[in-house]
Motif scaffolding. Sequence first.
Motif, mmCIF file in Angstrom:
data_model
loop_
_atom_site.group_PDB
_atom_site.id
_atom_site.type_symbol
_atom_site.label_atom_id
_atom_site.label_comp_id
_atom_site.label_asym_id
_atom_site.label_seq_id
_atom_site.Cartn_x
_atom_site.Cartn_y
_atom_site.Cartn_z
ATOM 1 N N GLU A 157 21.403 28.672 56.844
ATOM 2 C CA GLU A 157 22.576 28.391 57.671
ATOM 3 C C GLU A 157 23.779 28.014 56.812
ATOM 4 O O GLU A 157 24.910 28.424 57.083
ATOM 5 C CB GLU A 157 22.262 27.280 58.669
ATOM 6 C CG GLU A 157 21.356 27.716 59.807
ATOM 7 C CD GLU A 157 20.948 26.572 60.724
ATOM 8 O OE1 GLU A 157 20.507 26.861 61.843
ATOM 9 O OE2 GLU A 157 21.072 25.406 60.317
ATOM 10 N N GLU A 162 27.288 28.921 58.937
ATOM 11 C CA GLU A 162 27.182 28.723 60.380
ATOM 12 C C GLU A 162 28.120 27.600 60.822
ATOM 13 O O GLU A 162 28.556 26.782 60.009
ATOM 14 C CB GLU A 162 25.740 28.373 60.765
ATOM 15 C CG GLU A 162 24.741 29.484 60.507
ATOM 16 C CD GLU A 162 24.848 30.616 61.518
ATOM 17 O OE1 GLU A 162 25.679 30.525 62.438
ATOM 18 O OE2 GLU A 162 24.104 31.605 61.376
ATOM 19 N N ARG A 348 19.283 36.940 64.409
ATOM 20 C CA ARG A 348 19.340 35.472 64.353
ATOM 21 C C ARG A 348 18.098 34.850 65.014
ATOM 22 O O ARG A 348 17.520 33.890 64.496
ATOM 23 C CB ARG A 348 20.612 34.976 65.044
ATOM 24 C CG ARG A 348 21.874 35.188 64.220
ATOM 25 C CD ARG A 348 23.062 34.449 64.818
ATOM 26 N NE ARG A 348 23.432 34.990 66.117
ATOM 27 C CZ ARG A 348 24.194 36.060 66.295
ATOM 28 N NH1 ARG A 348 24.638 36.740 65.262
ATOM 29 N NH2 ARG A 348 24.519 36.465 67.513
ATOM 30 N N LYS A 419 28.606 34.405 64.956
ATOM 31 C CA LYS A 419 28.278 32.989 65.163
ATOM 32 C C LYS A 419 27.115 32.860 66.109
ATOM 33 O O LYS A 419 26.961 33.633 67.024
ATOM 34 C CB LYS A 419 29.498 32.242 65.710
ATOM 35 C CG LYS A 419 30.684 32.237 64.751
ATOM 36 C CD LYS A 419 30.387 31.476 63.519
ATOM 37 C CE LYS A 419 31.560 31.438 62.553
ATOM 38 N NZ LYS A 419 31.244 30.745 61.329
#
Length: 419
Positions: A157, A162, A348, A419
């Motif tokens: 991350e 992120e 993801r 995102k």
Amino acid sequence: MKQEYGIIFRLLKTALFPNIKPPEDGQKHDGEADWAYIFDEMKHQTTAAIPIETVMNTPSVPTDIKNQWFDFSMYQVGTWTRLMTGQNELVQLFLKHQIPMAVIKGSSAAVAYPKPEYRTMGDVDFIVREKDFEKAYRLMIADGYTFAKGDFLGELELKKKEHHVELVKNGVVFELHREMSRIQDKETEDAFCALLQEGLDRVEWNRIEQYRFPMYPKEINGLILLKHIVQHLGADEGIGLRQMIDWEMFAHQNLNDYFWEEKFRPLAARAGLENAAMVFTRMCQLYLGLPENEITWCMKADEQLCRVWIDAIIGMGNFGRKAKKEDEGALVLYKNKNIFTLAGSLQRLGLQNWKALEKHQWLIPFAWIYQICRYLRKALFRKSPVKSIKRDMEKSKARKHMVERLEIKGLQDAAHQGK
């Protein structure tokens, strides 16, 4: 909507607005109510602790349900105390090292409740400036915090930049944000991000009992609560009554007609959330007891849409926990507009769910394939796989239409920007 939801709404109104007496005619059938169902539903909505004092004083609630409800609520209060203690230690750490921060959601929402300790908290969310993000997480690591998802996903991350990273200490999860999740168009999100960064120069200190913490000025804090609702409409989750009550209590404390027109409406319009604010506020007035005397700016909201949304919220539960297992396919289809965003979501989710990646990192590029197989396996185990996939697509279409009617700027066209 089951008749028990009338009781749920009345319990919440009584607890949240103790100075407003609810109508007595709705109580005549309470003895026939399924109180076990009511208790279970309020747990799904993460609101069970809020009316505990009312429940304990309600004669029609069976003694065994009262005992279960009391034990559950005291456990929630204990969790709240543990999280607030952890938050207090974090705030002191950042003060000592002069890193500006603001607590978002959580206690910044609970501060508007008449009994903040009954507002369920699951973690501690806070935000720092983009330029302080790496310094902040390194400080936390040095002070004994660890990655909540394990070193593998935590480092991944950070590498992917992120919008937040999760760390944990003494059993408390902390979400360190550099920004909130991006779900609208780039222009809107860039403006919102700039507002949050600038707002860190104007944090205000608030207090719940002995716990002091920095939070954004009320107009930014309210926008974050509204954005949080919208964020989970644009994610593969959903919203429940807790998120709506957070908004309701903020509106009750702050959004009188003057503050709406002079302070909040311009920000909501710029963030593309003005109509959503009107619909959700009017919905709170119609179903959750928000008084109408000082808030008239939402009266033109579409009341039929308010009914649609209260039914949807009841069906979702907190973060979609009621619908998630049944409607996982519909939620993923809803979130992603095209093949590119769908592939990004699958990748993801595969990174989160595929345990083998921790030992075999060369498999990372293929995480999306694992996630597809995971969905197919779930679908094939359903009674009618083909019908269930068709149902998922229909639910996805209906959910998109509901969101479109909120007129949230850029939500349908955003590509989620990784995102």
